[in-house]
Design an enzyme around this catalytic site. Structure first.
Site, PDB file in Angstrom:
ATOM      1  CG  ASN A 103      28.985  35.372  41.039  1.00  0.00           C
ATOM      2  OD1 ASN A 103      29.623  36.405  41.229  1.00  0.00           O
ATOM      3  ND2 ASN A 103      29.412  34.425  40.228  1.00  0.00           N
ATOM      4  CD  GLU A 115      39.423  36.744  35.993  1.00  0.00           C
ATOM      5  OE1 GLU A 115      38.872  35.774  35.440  1.00  0.00           O
ATOM      6  OE2 GLU A 115      40.643  36.823  36.168  1.00  0.00           O
ATOM      7  CB  CYS A 137      32.126  32.842  36.353  1.00  0.00           C
ATOM      8  SG  CYS A 137      33.390  32.774  37.602  1.00  0.00           S
ATOM      9  CD  GLU A 189      40.465  39.057  39.325  1.00  0.00           C
ATOM     10  OE1 GLU A 189      39.470  38.391  39.640  1.00  0.00           O
ATOM     11  OE2 GLU A 189      40.594  40.271  39.574  1.00  0.00           O
TER      12      GLU A 189
HETATM   13  P1  NAD Z   1      27.099  42.109  35.208  1.00  0.00           P
HETATM   14  O1  NAD Z   1      28.044  42.158  34.090  1.00  0.00           O
HETATM   15  O2  NAD Z   1      25.673  42.411  34.952  1.00  0.00           O
HETATM   16  O3  NAD Z   1      27.532  43.141  36.350  1.00  0.00           O
HETATM   17  C1  NAD Z   1      28.810  43.107  36.953  1.00  0.00           C
HETATM   18  C2  NAD Z   1      29.115  44.480  37.518  1.00  0.00           C
HETATM   19  O4  NAD Z   1      29.215  45.411  36.440  1.00  0.00           O
HETATM   20  C3  NAD Z   1      28.038  45.037  38.441  1.00  0.00           C
HETATM   21  O5  NAD Z   1      28.660  45.738  39.495  1.00  0.00           O
HETATM   22  C4  NAD Z   1      27.274  45.973  37.532  1.00  0.00           C
HETATM   23  O6  NAD Z   1      26.614  47.002  38.239  1.00  0.00           O
HETATM   24  C5  NAD Z   1      28.390  46.530  36.665  1.00  0.00           C
HETATM   25  N1  NAD Z   1      27.977  47.053  35.361  1.00  0.00           N
HETATM   26  C6  NAD Z   1      26.887  46.709  34.624  1.00  0.00           C
HETATM   27  N2  NAD Z   1      26.850  47.427  33.483  1.00  0.00           N
HETATM   28  C7  NAD Z   1      27.951  48.216  33.475  1.00  0.00           C
HETATM   29  C8  NAD Z   1      28.480  49.171  32.545  1.00  0.00           C
HETATM   30  N3  NAD Z   1      27.864  49.448  31.403  1.00  0.00           N
HETATM   31  N4  NAD Z   1      29.622  49.787  32.849  1.00  0.00           N
HETATM   32  C9  NAD Z   1      30.271  49.503  33.990  1.00  0.00           C
HETATM   33  N5  NAD Z   1      29.826  48.616  34.917  1.00  0.00           N
HETATM   34  C10 NAD Z   1      28.676  47.975  34.655  1.00  0.00           C
HETATM   35  O7  NAD Z   1      27.294  40.677  35.876  1.00  0.00           O
HETATM   36  P2  NAD Z   1      26.474  40.070  37.089  1.00  0.00           P
HETATM   37  O8  NAD Z   1      25.123  39.683  36.559  1.00  0.00           O
HETATM   38  O9  NAD Z   1      26.566  40.963  38.294  1.00  0.00           O
HETATM   39  O10 NAD Z   1      27.342  38.781  37.423  1.00  0.00           O
HETATM   40  C11 NAD Z   1      27.216  37.580  36.772  1.00  0.00           C
HETATM   41  C12 NAD Z   1      28.272  37.442  35.681  1.00  0.00           C
HETATM   42  O11 NAD Z   1      29.566  37.557  36.245  1.00  0.00           O
HETATM   43  C13 NAD Z   1      28.253  36.092  35.004  1.00  0.00           C
HETATM   44  O12 NAD Z   1      28.379  36.262  33.625  1.00  0.00           O
HETATM   45  C14 NAD Z   1      29.478  35.394  35.558  1.00  0.00           C
HETATM   46  O13 NAD Z   1      29.987  34.385  34.725  1.00  0.00           O
HETATM   47  C15 NAD Z   1      30.401  36.521  35.754  1.00  0.00           C
HETATM   48  N6  NAD Z   1      31.432  36.193  36.739  1.00  0.00           N
HETATM   49  C16 NAD Z   1      32.702  35.966  36.294  1.00  0.00           C
HETATM   50  C17 NAD Z   1      33.694  35.641  37.199  1.00  0.00           C
HETATM   51  C18 NAD Z   1      35.092  35.383  36.731  1.00  0.00           C
HETATM   52  O14 NAD Z   1      35.980  35.547  37.540  1.00  0.00           O
HETATM   53  N7  NAD Z   1      35.337  35.008  35.499  1.00  0.00           N
HETATM   54  C19 NAD Z   1      33.414  35.572  38.558  1.00  0.00           C
HETATM   55  C20 NAD Z   1      32.107  35.816  38.974  1.00  0.00           C
HETATM   56  C21 NAD Z   1      31.134  36.147  38.047  1.00  0.00           C
END
Ligand code: NAD
Length: 501
Positions: free
Chosen positions: A157, A255, A289, A467
């Site tokens: 995102n 996060e 998020c 962070e």
């Molecule tokens: P996601 O959890 O699907 O993926 C995030 C990352 O993790 C990607 O690079 C993905 O390839 C990797 N990943 C997926 N499965 C994995 C595994 N089993 N082991 C290791 N890595 C793995 O999230 P997304 O759909 O890319 O992003 C959206 C989510 O991120 C939302 O839930 C949002 O709230 C959250 N987000 C949180 C913050 C924060 O700072 N709190 C900031 C931005 C986004």
């Protein structure tokens, strides 16, 4: 929509070299505004992860990075910021073409990425320890040392910004990194890796690998030569990261997701609150998020606030994200689009009242992209799925309330605790609520913001660790205690006992 770009091949950055996957495989990446293929990216294998981790290990254990003075590290981080600024427009366009983010927001993300590197450049010389008064002739001090190799996994995102948030503080503290961007949006992170190299950061210090999270992200979490994992993404993935990292007792910071409340009291500046609330839910097409997804309106202002809100939300201009005039772009992928529309149907079936949107726009120019109209549901209750789960799209739940106690209870009734916004002119009430709401980031009469100077992170299942700001340096350093004997008497424990007994 004039957004097609030539299909480019993007290689990974391992040990200072641009390399393909060891299997030769690639995967396609698309433009969310048209779903056209815009690039092919190396699909890493476990062997590639191992190569990247070993490069980062060598760079940490033997390379010049750890021996550089803080000033020398700072100079290079500052240079990264300068190069990002020199390439602002190019990076912003690529970010928009790859993520669907509107160009105005991409420019802000790129500018904030540069600011992040500059901020941590200024902190390289301020990572210091303590001297500790001891009860005896001892001198005791602590030093903060880098962990070593940091595995960093980021979502789609805020592609370049999340990479900057991870890489800049890790490097400022003297670590080396292996970063894995999300598979939908890897380009700007790959370019950021190259910029680090160009800025004089030694080979192997920044490695960028691309590929499926459940394979290579997981391999990174399990690798015995990785000291720390920093992850941003869904809460469910965060749970898996913790499980995967447990085998080698990695230091883990997370996060994760949110379901943040946005609370409007009758004494607020209602026009400002409407405008701020629009930004808080619809910026980045709701894919943040910290999106304020639950709008709590005091019953006495509910009808007129919502009428104004819906009117303005209905006028948000959807369109080509590269056009400066566009106010909302597409969602990142067809899958995300389906997920959001699924939540819309669920909300309807559970009894929420649809006030706006809830579908893909009808404009012919938008048919190929993953667009969803700004969507507003009224009369949402805490029991409904839409009030409990993270939708990650432009969908708002409006929940009426009567009293301060009631709204605090409702706001806190979630597994998440990332952010909250309070709109009121009553300074006492504002601070009472700031204290009672269990979330890591509260904004009062301001929608949502995450500058590098202020700590950012979640309570409850929204994460572990903070962070940004100076606090993140605690996540990228560990404390070493050093004690020095000062006594003139030689130390001789066994000599306390008389000889020969
Ligand atoms: P996601 O959890 O699907 O993926 C995030 C990352 O993790 C990607 O690079 C993905 O390839 C990797 N990943 C997926 N499965 C994995 C595994 N089993 N082991 C290791 N890595 C793995 O999230 P997304 O759909 O890319 O992003 C959206 C989510 O991120 C939302 O839930 C949002 O709230 C959250 N987000 C949180 C913050 C924060 O700072 N709190 C900031 C931005 C986004």
């Amino acid at each position: 929509m004039a957004v097609s770009a030539e299909v480019k091949e993007y290689q990974m950055l391992i040990d200072g070299k641009l390399v393909p996957s060891s299997s030769g495989e690639t995967f396609e990446i698309c433009n969310p505004a048209t779903n056209e293929v815009i690039g092919r990216v190396a699909k890493a294998t476990r062997e590639d992860v191992d190569r990247a981790v070993r490069a980062a290990r060598r760079a940490f254990d033997e390379g010049p990075w750890g021996r550089m003075t803080p000033n020398e590290r700072a100079k290079r981080l500052r240079r990264v910021a300068e190069i990002i600024r020199e390439r602002q427009e190019e990076l912003s366009r690529i970010e928009t073409i790859n993520s669907g983010k509107i160009i105005v927001e991409s420019r802000a993300d790129v500018a904030n990425s540069a600011n992040c590197f500059e901020y941590y450049a200024n902190l390289t010389g301020q990572i210091w320890g303590e001297t500790i008064p001891m009860n005896g002739p001892l001198f005791d001090y602590t030093v903060r040392e880098p962990y070593g190799v940091c595995g960093q996994i980021v979502p789609w995102n805020f592609p370049i910004l999340m990479a900057a948030w991870k890489i800049a503080p890790a490097l400022a503290a003297g670590n080396t990194v292996v970063l894995k961007p999300a598979s939908y949006t890897p380009i700007t992170a790959l370019l950021l890796g190259r910029i680090c190299l160009e800025a004089g950061i030694p080979e192997g210090v920044v490695n960028i690998i691309t590929g499926p999270g459940n394979e290579i992200g997981a391999a990174l979490c399990e690798h015995p030569l990785v000291d720390k994992i920093a992850f941003t993404g869904e809460t469910e993935t965060g749970r898996e990261i913790l499980r995967l990292s447990a085998g080698t007792i990695k230091k883990v910071s997370l996060e994760l997701g949110g379901k943040s409340p946005n609370i409007v009291f009758p004494d607020a500046d209602l026009e400002e609150a409407v405008n701020g609330s629009l930004f808080a839910i619809f910026s980045n097409a709701g894919q943040r998020c910290t999106a304020r997804t639950r709008l709590f309106l005091h019953r006495s202002i509910h009808d007129r606030f919502l009428a104004d809100f819906v009117d303005k939300a209905g006028r948000i201009r959807l369109g080509d994200p590269l056009d400066d005039q566009t106010q909302m772009g597409p969602l990142v992928s067809p899958r995300q689009c389906q997920r959001v529309l699924h939540y819309v149907e669920r909300a309807k079936s559970e009894g929420a009242v649809l006030r706006l949107g809830g579908k893909k726009p009808e404009a012919p120019a938008l048919q190929r992209g993953n667009f969803v109209e700004p969507t507003v549901f009224d009369q949402v209750t805490q029991q409904m799925t839409i009030a409990r789960e993270e939708v990650f799209g432009p969908v708002l739940s409006v929940i009426p309330f009567e009293s301060e106690d009631e709204v605090v209870q409702l706001a806190n009734d979630t597994i998440y605790g990332l952010g909250a916004t309070i709109w009121t002119k009553d300074i006492k009430r504002a601070h009472r609520l700031a204290s009672r709401i269990r979330a890591g980031n509260i904004s009062i009469n301001y929608p949502v913001i995450n500058p590098p100077e202020a700590p950012f992170g979640g309570y409850k299942q929204s994460g572990i660790g903070r962070e940004l700001s100076r606090h993140v340096l605690d996540l990228y350093t560990q404390v070493k205690n050093v004690v020095v004997g000062l006594s003139e008497e030689p130390f001789d424990w066994y000599g306390r006992w008389p000889a020969g007994r």
